[in-house]
Design a protein around this motif. Structure first.
Motif, PDB file in Angstrom:
ATOM      1  N   SER A  22       0.851  -0.968   0.058  1.00 17.17           N
ATOM      2  CA  SER A  22      -0.154  -0.075  -0.050  1.00 17.17           C
ATOM      3  C   SER A  22       0.869   1.154  -0.135  1.00 17.17           C
ATOM      4  CB  SER A  22      -0.925   0.141   1.210  1.00 17.17           C
ATOM      5  OG  SER A  22      -1.658  -0.939   1.088  1.00 17.17           O
ATOM      6  N   LEU A  23       0.255   2.275  -0.749  1.00 16.59           N
ATOM      7  CA  LEU A  23       0.868   3.724  -0.913  1.00 16.59           C
ATOM      8  C   LEU A  23       2.435   3.716  -0.960  1.00 16.59           C
ATOM      9  CD1 LEU A  23      -1.129   5.154   2.309  1.00 16.59           C
ATOM     10  CD2 LEU A  23      -1.725   5.216  -0.131  1.00 16.59           C
ATOM     11  N   PRO A  24       2.958   3.108  -2.117  1.00 13.59           N
ATOM     12  CA  PRO A  24       4.542   3.442  -2.335  1.00 13.59           C
ATOM     13  C   PRO A  24       4.515   4.930  -2.757  1.00 13.59           C
ATOM     14  CG  PRO A  24       3.501   2.170  -4.064  1.00 13.59           C
ATOM     15  CD  PRO A  24       2.516   2.111  -3.122  1.00 13.59           C
ATOM     16  N   GLU A  25       5.700   5.518  -2.346  1.00 12.41           N
ATOM     17  CA  GLU A  25       5.849   6.716  -2.778  1.00 12.41           C
ATOM     18  C   GLU A  25       7.145   7.078  -3.215  1.00 12.41           C
ATOM     19  OE1 GLU A  25       4.136   9.871   0.006  1.00 12.41           O
ATOM     20  OE2 GLU A  25       2.194   8.812  -0.047  1.00 12.41           O
ATOM     21  N   GLY A  26       8.270   7.288  -2.319  1.00 15.22           N
ATOM     22  CA  GLY A  26       9.506   7.615  -2.874  1.00 15.22           C
ATOM     23  C   GLY A  26      10.289   6.575  -3.653  1.00 15.22           C
ATOM     24  N   GLY A  27      11.105   7.144  -4.377  1.00 21.39           N
ATOM     25  CA  GLY A  27      12.226   5.876  -4.773  1.00 21.39           C
ATOM     26  C   GLY A  27      13.536   6.360  -5.217  1.00 21.39           C
ATOM     27  N   ALA A  28      14.576   5.735  -5.491  1.00 23.96           N
ATOM     28  CA  ALA A  28      15.903   6.065  -5.606  1.00 23.96           C
ATOM     29  C   ALA A  28      16.773   5.186  -6.453  1.00 23.96           C
ATOM     30  CB  ALA A  28      16.370   6.713  -4.450  1.00 23.96           C
ATOM     31  N   PHE A  29      17.621   5.406  -7.402  1.00 23.17           N
ATOM     32  CA  PHE A  29      18.580   4.726  -7.961  1.00 23.17           C
ATOM     33  C   PHE A  29      19.956   4.680  -6.810  1.00 23.17           C
ATOM     34  CE2 PHE A  29      16.222   5.655 -11.769  1.00 23.17           C
ATOM     35  CZ  PHE A  29      16.010   4.530 -12.335  1.00 23.17           C
ATOM     36  N   ASP A  30      20.640   3.558  -6.921  1.00 21.76           N
ATOM     37  CA  ASP A  30      21.971   3.820  -6.202  1.00 21.76           C
ATOM     38  C   ASP A  30      22.863   4.371  -7.164  1.00 21.76           C
ATOM     39  OD1 ASP A  30      22.744   1.789  -8.128  1.00 21.76           O
ATOM     40  OD2 ASP A  30      23.268   0.232  -6.457  1.00 21.76           O
ATOM     41  N   ARG A  31      24.074   4.722  -6.557  1.00 22.89           N
ATOM     42  CA  ARG A  31      25.065   5.442  -7.193  1.00 22.89           C
ATOM     43  C   ARG A  31      25.696   4.978  -8.349  1.00 22.89           C
ATOM     44  NH1 ARG A  31      30.450   4.802  -3.261  1.00 22.89           N
ATOM     45  NH2 ARG A  31      30.773   2.555  -3.568  1.00 22.89           N
ATOM     46  N   THR A  32      25.591   3.593  -8.639  1.00 21.42           N
ATOM     47  CA  THR A  32      26.030   3.197 -10.025  1.00 21.42           C
ATOM     48  C   THR A  32      24.694   3.109 -10.893  1.00 21.42           C
ATOM     49  OG1 THR A  32      25.536   0.825  -9.355  1.00 21.42           O
ATOM     50  CG2 THR A  32      27.831   1.948  -9.071  1.00 21.42           C
ATOM     51  N   GLY A  33      23.564   3.221 -10.587  1.00 23.27           N
ATOM     52  CA  GLY A  33      22.350   3.031 -11.484  1.00 23.27           C
ATOM     53  C   GLY A  33      22.003   1.706 -11.416  1.00 23.27           C
ATOM     54  N   ASP A  34      22.730   0.700 -10.910  1.00 24.86           N
ATOM     55  CA  ASP A  34      22.235  -0.846 -10.936  1.00 24.86           C
ATOM     56  C   ASP A  34      21.352  -1.279 -10.123  1.00 24.86           C
ATOM     57  OD1 ASP A  34      24.745  -1.208 -12.791  1.00 24.86           O
ATOM     58  OD2 ASP A  34      25.927  -1.261 -11.205  1.00 24.86           O
ATOM     59  N   HIS A  35      20.693  -0.513  -9.215  1.00 26.89           N
ATOM     60  CA  HIS A  35      19.616  -1.013  -8.621  1.00 26.89           C
ATOM     61  C   HIS A  35      18.743   0.362  -8.379  1.00 26.89           C
ATOM     62  CE1 HIS A  35      22.808  -3.787  -7.288  1.00 26.89           C
ATOM     63  NE2 HIS A  35      21.987  -4.665  -7.333  1.00 26.89           N
ATOM     64  N   PHE A  36      17.435  -0.095  -8.083  1.00 27.31           N
ATOM     65  CA  PHE A  36      16.223   0.820  -7.851  1.00 27.31           C
ATOM     66  C   PHE A  36      15.640   0.434  -6.616  1.00 27.31           C
ATOM     67  CE2 PHE A  36      12.131   2.678  -8.026  1.00 27.31           C
ATOM     68  CZ  PHE A  36      12.146   4.070  -8.340  1.00 27.31           C
ATOM     69  N   LEU A  37      15.378   1.252  -5.789  1.00 25.92           N
ATOM     70  CA  LEU A  37      14.527   1.039  -4.277  1.00 25.92           C
ATOM     71  C   LEU A  37      13.055   1.946  -4.339  1.00 25.92           C
ATOM     72  CD1 LEU A  37      17.693   1.028  -3.980  1.00 25.92           C
ATOM     73  CD2 LEU A  37      17.304   1.073  -1.281  1.00 25.92           C
ATOM     74  N   ALA A  38      12.264   1.304  -3.804  1.00 24.79           N
ATOM     75  CA  ALA A  38      10.678   1.751  -3.959  1.00 24.79           C
ATOM     76  C   ALA A  38      10.510   1.662  -2.486  1.00 24.79           C
ATOM     77  CB  ALA A  38      10.002   1.364  -4.887  1.00 24.79           C
ATOM     78  N   THR A  39       9.817   2.821  -2.016  1.00 24.18           N
ATOM     79  CA  THR A  39       9.386   2.589  -0.618  1.00 24.18           C
ATOM     80  C   THR A  39       7.825   2.082  -0.642  1.00 24.18           C
ATOM     81  OG1 THR A  39       8.287   4.869  -0.815  1.00 24.18           O
ATOM     82  CG2 THR A  39      10.587   4.550   0.171  1.00 24.18           C
ATOM     83  N   VAL A  40       7.480   1.252   0.476  1.00 22.70           N
ATOM     84  CA  VAL A  40       6.173   0.732   0.695  1.00 22.70           C
ATOM     85  C   VAL A  40       5.746   1.013   2.010  1.00 22.70           C
ATOM     86  CG1 VAL A  40       4.692  -1.492   0.583  1.00 22.70           C
ATOM     87  CG2 VAL A  40       6.829  -1.443  -0.880  1.00 22.70           C
ATOM     88  N   PHE A  41       4.442   1.762   1.925  1.00 23.76           N
ATOM     89  CA  PHE A  41       4.050   2.394   3.392  1.00 23.76           C
ATOM     90  C   PHE A  41       3.777   1.113   4.473  1.00 23.76           C
ATOM     91  CE2 PHE A  41       0.997   4.712   6.183  1.00 23.76           C
ATOM     92  CZ  PHE A  41       1.735   5.715   6.417  1.00 23.76           C
TER      93      PHE A  41
END
Length: 456
Positions: A391-410
């Motif tokens: 439910s309610l994922p909002e923010g996200g970010a790539f890591d410094r190499t761009g090899d991974h992406f992280l998405a938040t889950v409320f």
């Protein structure tokens, strides 16, 4: 707010806040630790709101007092073959854009602001929460023992913040009943100093609607990579305004930089590209005249708009920014992230997870939309959507190499497996002719995760 909640040295202790003690939980903690071990970052910062639950947007009722949820800043830091982690109470609110958290480039300081203040004793409804008025700096130099460095009072209802490239100024936008403000706060040697405040109306951003501030609401502020300019999203007017920052760091001056640009509906958040040539907005598309959750949340896909910026060498008066175009994303996108090389863009989409399970518009899965971007031409193209439960994922970010992406889950849905609860959904980025996301799993974290930031 004076000391760390956790002083443990391993990630598994953080996970114990989110999952029961069992062999299964221990195995899940080990798996999550292995996932985080792949992330290229010196620090991973996550902010959690303990006042809201997913249904709060529909019912206005806060989380049950006996649930034990807390407003928390959690920091995870790689240390050899372990992840050092620590948490500290920091007031924050999911009602803001997912832009109320930023890490310094050296990973030693986290900045957080609160759109709504701390829950009073006996408070049970959104209306019981006071206006937020504070900007916090948290010292992360001891990875597990986090410490509040300083706090400064700013204008009420701060919506978003951005840290300058040199790490010495924090820009914040606030929307009081009377005015929308850009504030720039100097930060040096662990302390806030001079605060400069600018009324957007005095800078030419006005409205004539019969609504607070004439209908002007600023929901995003972002520093240009050069440190010379700021972008401010006015989501209620579908516009982005740009400003040049001049003067000394402790006595800045703002003046308009070129034209205000009209973009897609409800540009909630935005980002400059790493090369500073473009500005991208994630346009949620809400109906601000609606009085119900069903009426406000759109049934059509969100969009991204691409703005080509004027040559910085051009005078601010003659600078001209141009809207190039855009692309569709998923339903109800909030967060936006751009990869370090500027070639990939991702949005985090709530879809119908904000609705109660009995609603015809309820979705069990949220999604991430991955798009390709050409830094030279500004062309953007949707590649694919990647669903995940929560439910309610909002923010996200790539890591410094761009090899991974992280998405938040409320939070997870009622009855969800522990591995589908609140935390970080982590993807590996498969690069090549047609980039794609490959799901690695979820890192469980305390309830209410709504933004994430990484330091190199």
């Amino acid at each position: 707010m004076n000391g760390p909640v956790l002083t443990a040295a391993t990630l598994a202790i953080t996970f114990s806040l989110a999952a029961p003690q069992s062999m299964q939980a221990a195995e899940g903690a080990q798996a999550a630790s292995e996932i985080l071990g792949r992330i290229s970052a010196s620090r991973i910062a996550v902010i959690s709101d303990g006042d809201f639950v997913a249904r709060t947007y529909g019912t206005a009722e806060l989380a049950p007092q006996n649930a034990g949820y807390r407003d928390l800043l959690t920091i995870m830091s790689p240390a050899g073959d372990k992840i050092v982690t620590g948490s500290i109470p920091v007031s924050n609110s999911v009602t803001s854009a997912p832009e109320i958290l930023a890490l310094s480039e050296d990973g030693q300081t986290a900045f957080v602001t609160e759109r709504l203040g701390e829950r009073p004793e006996g408070g049970n409804r959104i209306s019981d929460l006071p206006p937020g008025r504070r900007l916090f700096a948290v010292d992360l130099s001891d990875g597990a023992a986090l410490r509040l460095s300083d706090t400064v009072e700013i204008e009420a209802f701060p919506e978003a913040l951005s840290l300058s490239p040199d790490g010495e100024s924090v820009a914040v936008v606030s929307n009081t009943p009377e005015a929308s403000f850009v504030q720039i706060v100097a930060y040096r040697d662990g302390r806030f100093s001079r605060l400069a405040r600018f009324d957007l109306a005095d800078l030419g951003v006005t409205g004539s609607e019969p609504a607070p501030r004439g209908g002007v609401t600023a929901t995003n502020v972002h520093w240009h990579p050069s440190g010379r300019f700021l972008a401010v999203n006015i989501d209620t007017q579908n516009r982005v305004a740009f400003f040049e920052v001049t003067g000394a760091d402790d006595a800045p001056i703002l003046r308009p930089w070129g034209n205000v640009v009209e973009v897609g509906a409800d540009p909630f958040v935005g980002r400059f590209t790493p090369d500073g040539r473009h500005y991208l907005t994630a346009n949620w598309g809400r109906n601000f005249t609606a009085t119900s959750l069903e009426g406000r949340i759109p049934q059509t896909p969100s969009t991204i708009s691409v703005i080509r910026l004027a040559d910085p060498a051009t005078s601010p008066q003659s600078a001209r920014h141009d809207l190039l175009g855009g692309a569709e994303t998923g339903l109800s996108s909030e967060g936006i992230a751009i990869s370090p090389d500027g070639r990939l863009v991702a949005t985090v989409n709530m879809r119908g997870t904000a609705f109660p399970p009995g609603s015809a518009r309820f979705h069990r899965d949220a999604s991430v939309t991955l798009l390709s971007f050409d830094p030279a031409t500004g062309a953007i193209s949707r590649l694919a959507d990647y669903p995940f439960e929560g439910s309610l994922p909002e923010g996200g970010a790539f890591d410094r190499t761009g090899d991974h992406f992280l998405a938040t889950v409320f939070q997870g849905h009622d009855g969800a497996r522990p591995e589908a609860g609140s935390g970080l959904e982590v993807f590996r980025v498969a690069k090549g002719d047609r980039p794609a996301l490959k799901r690695l799993g979820r890192v469980p974290l305390p309830h209410g995760v709504h933004h994430v930031d990484l330091a190199p």
